[in-house]
Scaffold this active site. Structure first.
Site, PDB file in Angstrom:
ATOM      1  N   ASP A 169      -9.261 -17.910 -29.293  1.00 18.48           N
ATOM      2  CA  ASP A 169      -9.911 -18.445 -28.392  1.00 18.48           C
ATOM      3  C   ASP A 169      -9.010 -19.597 -27.713  1.00 18.48           C
ATOM      4  O   ASP A 169      -8.487 -20.516 -28.200  1.00 18.48           O
ATOM      5  CB  ASP A 169     -11.258 -18.948 -28.861  1.00 18.48           C
ATOM      6  CG  ASP A 169     -12.070 -19.460 -27.567  1.00 18.48           C
ATOM      7  OD1 ASP A 169     -11.838 -19.085 -26.386  1.00 18.48           O
ATOM      8  OD2 ASP A 169     -13.077 -20.032 -27.797  1.00 18.48           O
ATOM      9  N   ASP A 183      -9.550 -15.401 -21.704  1.00 19.83           N
ATOM     10  CA  ASP A 183      -9.366 -16.270 -22.823  1.00 19.83           C
ATOM     11  C   ASP A 183      -9.532 -16.255 -23.994  1.00 19.83           C
ATOM     12  O   ASP A 183      -9.186 -17.128 -24.929  1.00 19.83           O
ATOM     13  CB  ASP A 183      -9.450 -17.808 -22.152  1.00 19.83           C
ATOM     14  CG  ASP A 183     -10.974 -17.947 -22.247  1.00 19.83           C
ATOM     15  OD1 ASP A 183     -11.703 -16.834 -22.274  1.00 19.83           O
ATOM     16  OD2 ASP A 183     -11.659 -19.141 -22.175  1.00 19.83           O
ATOM     17  N   GLU A 184     -10.061 -15.148 -24.430  1.00 20.85           N
ATOM     18  CA  GLU A 184     -10.474 -14.865 -25.720  1.00 20.85           C
ATOM     19  C   GLU A 184     -10.383 -13.479 -26.228  1.00 20.85           C
ATOM     20  O   GLU A 184     -10.668 -12.443 -25.149  1.00 20.85           O
ATOM     21  CB  GLU A 184     -11.697 -15.296 -26.326  1.00 20.85           C
ATOM     22  CG  GLU A 184     -13.033 -14.941 -25.513  1.00 20.85           C
ATOM     23  CD  GLU A 184     -14.351 -15.564 -25.675  1.00 20.85           C
ATOM     24  OE1 GLU A 184     -14.518 -15.880 -26.965  1.00 20.85           O
ATOM     25  OE2 GLU A 184     -15.046 -15.871 -24.884  1.00 20.85           O
TER      26      GLU A 184
END
Length: 190
Positions: A13, A107-108
Site C-alpha cells: 500500500d 496505489d495498492e
C-alpha cells in the site's frame, strides 16, 4: 512450505500516494502540509500528506473542513495521468515478485507469494525486498507492507505501521493479533 505459512499473502500500500507523488515531483512541497483535490466549496480531499494528517485532515473529507483543520495546507489539483504512470511502475515492480498481483486501486495491490521463500527468503525478507523495489522504481516513494496468510489480515497489517511500515502476522497468530484491534482498523468496517 512451512506449516506455519501454508499461504503467504502480501498487501503493498503506497503511503499518501497522490500527495507523495506531488512532493516527489516538486521538491518545494516536501515537508509541507499538502491536500490533493479540488479547492471548490464541494471539493473533497483525495489524499493528504502526513504533514497535513497530523492536523486531522484526511482522505474523503470535505476540502473546506480539511482547510479549517489545517489552514497552512497547500491545495494541489490532482494529476491522474501522472499517478497512473507511477502506479504502472509500481505494479511492474510487484510483478517481478509474483505473477499473481491483484491491484485494488492505483496505489495498492495484493501479491500471492505462496511457495516463493526459496526465491525471495522468509516473509520478512520478502517484505523488505518489495519495499526496496517500490522505492527504487519510483525514485523514493514508500509503501507500507502487510504479510499474512489471508488477504484480509495482510490488508489490515499494512495499515498498522504507516508510513513506510512492514508488519508480518504469521497465520497461527492471526486471530490473536486481530482480537484487540478497534473495529475501525478492520477493512470494510466503520
Amino acid at each position: 512450505m512451512s506449516s506455519e505459512w501454508p499461504r503467504i499473502i502480501v498487501h503493498a500500500d503506497m503511503d499518501a500516494f497522490y500527495a507523495a507523488v506531488e512532493q516527489l515531483d516538486d521538491p518545494r512541497l516536501r515537508g509541507r502540509p499538502l491536500l490533493v483535490g479540488s479547492d471548490s466549496t464541494r471539493g473533497v480531499v483525495l489524499t493528504a500528506s502526513y504533514e497535513a494528517r497530523s492536523s486531522g485532515a484526511g482522505s474523503a473529507m470535505p476540502m473546506q473542513h480539511a482547510r479549517r483543520l489545517c489552514p497552512d495546507a497547500l491545495v494541489v489539483p490532482p494529476r491522474f495521468e501522472r499517478y497512473q504512470e507511477v502506479s504502472a511502475l509500481v505494479m511492474e515492480a510487484l510483478g517481478a515478485f509474483s505473477p499473481l498481483v491483484e491491484p485494488l486501486s492505483l496505489d495498492e495491490a495484493f501479491l500471492d507469494m505462496t511457495g516463493s521463500t526459496k526465491l525471495f527468503g522468509a516473509p520478512a525478507a520478502i517484505g523488505a525486498r518489495i519495499k526496496a523495489a517500490v522505492r527504487e522504481c519510483t525514485g523514493g516513494l514508500t509503501a507500507s507492507v502487510g504479510i499474512s496468510g489471508t488477504r484480509f489480515v495482510a490488508k489490515v497489517a499494512s495499515a498498522i505501521r504507516k508510513p513506510d511500515g512492514l508488519t508480518i502476522v504469521p497465520p497461527p497468530q492471526m486471530r490473536e493479533w486481530l482480537a484487540p484491534l478497534a473495529v475501525s482498523w478492520l477493512w470494510g468496517a466503520g
